[in-house]
Write a protein that holds these residues in place. Sequence first.
Motif, PDB file in Angstrom:
ATOM      1  N   ILE A 137      -2.492   3.106  -9.248  1.00 12.34           N
ATOM      2  CA  ILE A 137      -3.078   3.249  -7.737  1.00 12.34           C
ATOM      3  C   ILE A 137      -2.544   4.845  -7.400  1.00 12.34           C
ATOM      4  CG2 ILE A 137      -2.719   3.085  -5.223  1.00 12.34           C
ATOM      5  CD1 ILE A 137      -1.477   0.595  -5.237  1.00 12.34           C
ATOM      6  N   LYS A 188       0.946  -0.784   0.101  1.00 11.18           N
ATOM      7  CA  LYS A 188       0.022  -0.452   0.595  1.00 11.18           C
ATOM      8  C   LYS A 188       1.098   1.526   0.398  1.00 11.18           C
ATOM      9  CE  LYS A 188      -4.003  -0.108   3.089  1.00 11.18           C
ATOM     10  NZ  LYS A 188      -4.429  -0.076   1.754  1.00 11.18           N
ATOM     11  N   ASN A 206      -6.211  -9.002   5.745  1.00 10.40           N
ATOM     12  CA  ASN A 206      -5.390  -7.956   5.776  1.00 10.40           C
ATOM     13  C   ASN A 206      -5.179  -7.116   7.103  1.00 10.40           C
ATOM     14  OD1 ASN A 206      -3.140  -5.805   5.538  1.00 10.40           O
ATOM     15  ND2 ASN A 206      -4.431  -4.570   4.110  1.00 10.40           N
ATOM     16  N   GLN A 248      -1.645  -4.072   0.052  1.00 13.79           N
ATOM     17  CA  GLN A 248      -2.038  -3.049  -0.976  1.00 13.79           C
ATOM     18  C   GLN A 248      -3.455  -3.917  -1.337  1.00 13.79           C
ATOM     19  OE1 GLN A 248      -3.922  -0.506  -1.368  1.00 13.79           O
ATOM     20  NE2 GLN A 248      -5.301  -0.312  -2.890  1.00 13.79           N
ATOM     21  N   GLU A 296      -8.082   1.821  -7.301  1.00 12.72           N
ATOM     22  CA  GLU A 296      -7.266   1.151  -7.938  1.00 12.72           C
ATOM     23  C   GLU A 296      -7.566   1.555  -9.761  1.00 12.72           C
ATOM     24  OE1 GLU A 296      -6.766  -2.943  -6.688  1.00 12.72           O
ATOM     25  OE2 GLU A 296      -5.665  -2.568  -5.205  1.00 12.72           O
TER      26      GLU A 296
END
Length: 277
Positions: free
Chosen positions: A165, A71, A193, A80, A174
């Motif tokens: 991104i 990310k 995550n 991410q 995205e």
Amino acid sequence: DKLHLLDNAAKKTESDLYVDLSTIAKGYGVDVVADLLEEYGLHDYLVEIGGEMRVAGHKAGGREWRIAVEKPVSMERAIQDIISIGTNAVATSGDYRNYFEEDGVRYSHLIDPRTGAPITHNLVAVTVVHPSSMTADGLATALIIMGKDEALNVALHNDLAVLMITRENGEFKEYTTPKFEPFINREWSLTDNNRLRGDILSTFILAFVCFLVVAVAMSLGYLVQRKAIAGSCGGLGSLGIDKACDCPEPCDRKKARLEREEARQTKLNEWKQNQIL
């Protein structure tokens, strides 16, 4: 107009002009190592240099290589996406690690050669999958400098596997090309995550609590009753605080040593006294 490319050479008309190949150097290094492994008959590997990566075959246990796309945040390490790219290379270019701020203005390390100035658009990271790590490395940098719209057009026109991104209204968004879609591991989700981050936090907290318990236990005798837990001598006894120790072990040995030293000192004093007399 100051650099002329010939068949097997390059010619410059400006003495201070130089070509900086750092954009593709790491990717080139990855390809060299990967090609060497192939020459030796090794077809299951992961080669990584400075974040640029090329994989082939499978990892131990026959499972496919799974690669985390980071990310684009500078204050933490978070995931991410998770991608599985088969036998390919992957490279990411972003401006969220190397930058500085001055007078409220953020200056990226990525320079647009068309302007000679750092990029200022909202495209913050580009990931490219390609058979060549050097090509993926160069494409990722070139595309992020272009900005989202131009980069997306170039990627689609050239049938490239690209993930972009952007930062829009304080959130990340995205954009992917059709060729990149098959690489995304859809089993990975935000819940996964958060669970991973929660597991890491739980492990840290557990380790801290264990350390705290041990520290308190080692010092409990001195701080509370001036008595040591067996085997620890109060933790502080080893620092020369004799009265903190009245446990069987190892304080008895320490007391015996102190008594022997005291006896030797007494004999030494008696000998000195006799010498004077």
